[in-house]
Design an enzyme around this catalytic site. Sequence first.
Site, mmCIF file in Angstrom:
data_model
loop_
_atom_site.group_PDB
_atom_site.id
_atom_site.type_symbol
_atom_site.label_atom_id
_atom_site.label_comp_id
_atom_site.label_asym_id
_atom_site.label_seq_id
_atom_site.Cartn_x
_atom_site.Cartn_y
_atom_site.Cartn_z
ATOM 1 N N CYS A 127 24.901 -15.377 -13.494
ATOM 2 C CA CYS A 127 25.768 -15.916 -14.538
ATOM 3 C C CYS A 127 25.766 -15.023 -15.767
ATOM 4 O O CYS A 127 26.826 -14.613 -16.254
ATOM 5 C CB CYS A 127 25.349 -17.342 -14.881
ATOM 6 S SG CYS A 127 23.597 -17.554 -15.214
ATOM 7 N N TYR A 128 24.588 -14.706 -16.280
ATOM 8 C CA TYR A 128 24.529 -13.801 -17.428
ATOM 9 C C TYR A 128 25.166 -12.457 -17.088
ATOM 10 O O TYR A 128 25.881 -11.854 -17.897
ATOM 11 C CB TYR A 128 23.076 -13.533 -17.828
ATOM 12 C CG TYR A 128 22.380 -14.623 -18.563
ATOM 13 C CD1 TYR A 128 22.831 -15.047 -19.814
ATOM 14 C CD2 TYR A 128 21.227 -15.212 -18.052
ATOM 15 C CE1 TYR A 128 22.153 -16.036 -20.517
ATOM 16 C CE2 TYR A 128 20.545 -16.202 -18.751
ATOM 17 C CZ TYR A 128 21.011 -16.606 -19.981
ATOM 18 O OH TYR A 128 20.338 -17.586 -20.678
#
Lengths: 343, 343, 343, 343
Positions: free
Chosen positions: C147-148
């Site tokens: 996600c990051y």
Amino acid sequence: MKVSIVGVTGYSGLELLRYLRQHPFVEVVSIHSSSMNKKSLETINPHLRQLISLPLEQIDPKSIMKKSDLVFLATPSGISKELALPFVEADFPVIDLSGDFRLKEIGEYETWYGQSAAPMNIIQKFDYGLAEYREKPRSKWIANPGCYASAAELSLAPLLKEDKLVLDSIIIDAKSGVSGAGKGLSHSTHFSETHDNMTLYKMNSHQHIPEIVQQLKKWTPALKAIQFSTSLIPVTRGIFLTAYAKLKQPISDEKLVQLYRAHFENSPFVRIQEVGCYPVLKQVIGSNYCDIGLAYNTQTNIVTVVTVIDNLGKGAAGQAVQNLNIFAGFDERSGLDYLPIYP
Amino acid sequence: MKVSIVGVTGYSGLELLRYLRQHPFVEVVSIHSSSMNKKSLETINPHLRQLISLPLEQIDPKSIMKKSDLVFLATPSGISKELALPFVEADFPVIDLSGDFRLKEIGEYETWYGQSAAPMNIIQKFDYGLAEYREKPRSKWIANPGCYASAAELSLAPLLKEDKLVLDSIIIDAKSGVSGAGKGLSHSTHFSETHDNMTLYKMNSHQHIPEIVQQLKKWTPALKAIQFSTSLIPVTRGIFLTAYAKLKQPISDEKLVQLYRAHFENSPFVRIQEVGCYPVLKQVIGSNYCDIGLAYNTQTNIVTVVTVIDNLGKGAAGQAVQNLNIFAGFDERSGLDYLPIYP
Amino acid sequence: MKVSIVGVTGYSGLELLRYLRQHPFVEVVSIHSSSMNKKSLETINPHLRQLISLPLEQIDPKSIMKKSDLVFLATPSGISKELALPFVEADFPVIDLSGDFRLKEIGEYETWYGQSAAPMNIIQKFDYGLAEYREKPRSKWIANPGCYASAAELSLAPLLKEDKLVLDSIIIDAKSGVSGAGKGLSHSTHFSETHDNMTLYKMNSHQHIPEIVQQLKKWTPALKAIQFSTSLIPVTRGIFLTAYAKLKQPISDEKLVQLYRAHFENSPFVRIQEVGCYPVLKQVIGSNYCDIGLAYNTQTNIVTVVTVIDNLGKGAAGQAVQNLNIFAGFDERSGLDYLPIYP
Amino acid sequence: MKVSIVGVTGYSGLELLRYLRQHPFVEVVSIHSSSMNKKSLETINPHLRQLISLPLEQIDPKSIMKKSDLVFLATPSGISKELALPFVEADFPVIDLSGDFRLKEIGEYETWYGQSAAPMNIIQKFDYGLAEYREKPRSKWIANPGCYASAAELSLAPLLKEDKLVLDSIIIDAKSGVSGAGKGLSHSTHFSETHDNMTLYKMNSHQHIPEIVQQLKKWTPALKAIQFSTSLIPVTRGIFLTAYAKLKQPISDEKLVQLYRAHFENSPFVRIQEVGCYPVLKQVIGSNYCDIGLAYNTQTNIVTVVTVIDNLGKGAAGQAVQNLNIFAGFDERSGLDYLPIYP
């Protein structure tokens, strides 16, 4: 006066520490925990860094009784019932924040807590510590009331004591912040499950029900049962309780407010709102206040009582300090006379 | 089918847009707003960037009727009563989300909304659009129910229709998320005042009270009044409603759940929980579902009904789409058959 | 096309189910979980009640390959590396959402994940699935990005590919909602510890750092390292990422926005904000969008890139569906072309 | 010592009242507000019910100077610049919490605040009140620092004073709770827009930038500019600030922590965390503490400083009381030596 706190790493224990550190007549001389003894208090509670020089100690009753004048048990129900025994046997004062010494009727504890009770002769030694209604002679052993129970009992006391209510009509819809569930990990304290959510839990089975009924019966023996629901709201602290009951006779809002104000005239921590004003949860956070608003509905003949407390304040540590003050003969407000934190 | 949305920049209007954009049989052909017409929809609603190519238009009934088959009025109470008139006069279908066409008794609107009502002959043309209880013949003008009212009515319908309740015993404790108050700025929608807080508002005076009573009386004419409270909880979306009432006869939880399941057998958006399970608020967010849990208390003879809806879904835009589907003869679930968003 | 979801009871698995249920060309034919197999999916996820008729099955690769055309592994890092093997060996398509097949350099996985890696020949078979930068020929095995990492890589791609940056100046300050930590119970997902709080975690040691650097190096091999911090904010969903870097040459905000718009012209899920506008977290929640705002500071010569995604959308399940679409030759937006949920 | 509070109904004013009510050497003798003078303080702030007996007065400098020894101006920027004048002219001590007397360079205030400044000769009379760096001789007029500025300056002071930093490498990513925006109503303080959200605002244009640079230049005149961003997070109170800068020479985390500890040895309100520990926002709420954690990244040569304060505590009212203590010669901790409220 010197005191010790057992169970200091729980939320109620930490709040006791916060109140007592600023108490003018009390010194906390030792703090104890069974679960966290290997780590320092600061490591697990960084807000305390550099502020508490006491070491975190094991729970040793003898050593506690040697240096202290009173012990607070901020331990869970089921733990206090064991921990308290050596203190009681040694005639040493205890303020217990758990549910273990509140229910005086045989079998009640077993039914609602699902485990065996403390010995009944010990339970009977404990006063139920609803601070506004402590009577003399007072015991040196105090069972501090439950958070919901404190709010519920203060909500209804004036109406019951004045015999205003249709007894089988009491319905209490109570909501609590998540800190009421303590530090333990569970699905229902998981942020992603609790944030933006609301949940009704322990439907018709919350362990504070018999505690409330026991107290209300003291005021009105004819009372049989109450309808009492508990829900979780996404705030950290606070209980917001809405109580409904039918009146025997109609009343005006003005008279209702007057009745409560007269009743709580000498209770500095119970603040009755103006006619037409109802308390918001945040107005008591961080404090020992119990704020109450009232309304009578002419269409339904029902009175609504809106009551807010901080579950860790009046619902736990605050009232425990208030009980200490009463026990020790201090002004009831000592160590508690501070403004709520707002916003 | 072609539709227009008036009041598209409010929360209900935006939610209508969200549902209708994915509706298999409906095309939104125009969107309208009085307040925001100078800015583009994207500027004030960046989540819509690149997704809505329609311009934001002034409200011109003639132009709307020319290009559309039906208009949604997602406008506040007090505004719809004016806006709807030209459409009704031109015999053009309207689904109105405000409270302006719900109260059928003379004087009620004035009493509870504190302003003059729409002409009563127009009000009478509107069907009250509680989707699960729409009867034929159906009007082409639909007054979509209020959010609290939808939840309250669905909560009690089976018990009232089966004549199970002691009529003067109904107490509803309803809690709402903040989006129910709309986009308007006020002390009570200010983050620092609302976050970590809970507030009871409009004590005994919420405008959904007469709406609920009107509907409940259709099922049980002898009913006179209900006790109904509304509180604000710190979530954006959702209504969590707890209803209490005494039963004429005891019942088991199993029978209670059976009664509701049978009653809502053909209602795809009403989901009755298992015995011993109560819905949490989040399980309906972003959807048109109304989830209900039930419990009977043998000690108090009180049934507790726990009901959750998304106030912008089943409480507003979702039900409006459901009403459109019923009106147009589509499957009731068209455009609504999606999973709630969780967590 | 028929697909199976393994790990369906986690947050990413549930979100996959939500997206895929409305996908026009895909049918979910089986759902699997190791941990919850004794309870039904509905019991632990009441929002799914009556909506998912599939049973929750054990994980049996043979049975999955028999009925499906592709399997999603929505399982944690450390689990996927085992689960994927029989599928890869059988030449069966896999989209894996864990970190187990992303790091291509020997020793990296061991260093950052603290455990042994999957066999390197298997890892090499997997494409890194940053959807906007998939190149041909494409593998049938896809390692869906973190996600990051998704947010960070999209933030910097245009500036790096156009060689605008002083390479040792990149600093990324990323914030995540709590659902990023999954359903597991821990002190850092406890409501009372997380609500009203913010925490920096995994200082200089987040496992997405090598993943990001690996991808940035593809665009600019001379890049050595980035400064990357991750903090937890009290929201359920979303990543809010602020990236800073020095430019080789000054640029105007207008040119900056133009550069990004040109770069992402054919990327429907990357939305570049107007000059002077910066995305807010909520504008992408419930969706696969990645919204980016840009500003150049003439005083410091630093460009600020503000990027928001839903960690469960573009950061996990949304991008996994996008990767499925690319793999299968569907329009990239299939099953994803819905409005974010707002507010 | 007798003091008056002007602007008592704002959040900083209320917090001053909370701190000063428990100050052992100070008495609040009058409270003032321009905006709310018709309602009583209790009506708009029910948490104060029965606790503050002072009336809410109009702002009359002569009357204030008659009964008080010092006045706090807890009024917004733009208002203080007028209100302070009669006090300064009468040689009467003032602690001002606004930005009106902080910027000492001609034209700066106009540039960053977008309005005309107070007379420069008056501005020059005011000391910039960063309490940890007050030098003698001290003025009786104190410009209390901004909330972001306090956190930023304390974060970097040791590194700048010891000349450790590459000066053009400083990047500060600061996040604030919503109470920092005050009680005013706006889209960005609306619950439904702020809850579950995060927003970067005043990109490269926050008015605390010149204030920070002015102070950092006192320590390192060669410094030219800093990159400084401000974002809103969904909490009521607190600033969470992450500062990044390159070091001239590598350093170990241990040395870094030692450097800070030595530097702040005599600063009771600055608490440096252990190596490997970073402060969480909640650990300072309700207090005047500024907690700092530190890490050096050997790969990037960047030091990360994580700093938390309560924006209404060390960022406003707390530091104002600290400045009062310094001015009056009291122990710096008087009235401030209480535990943060946790959880």
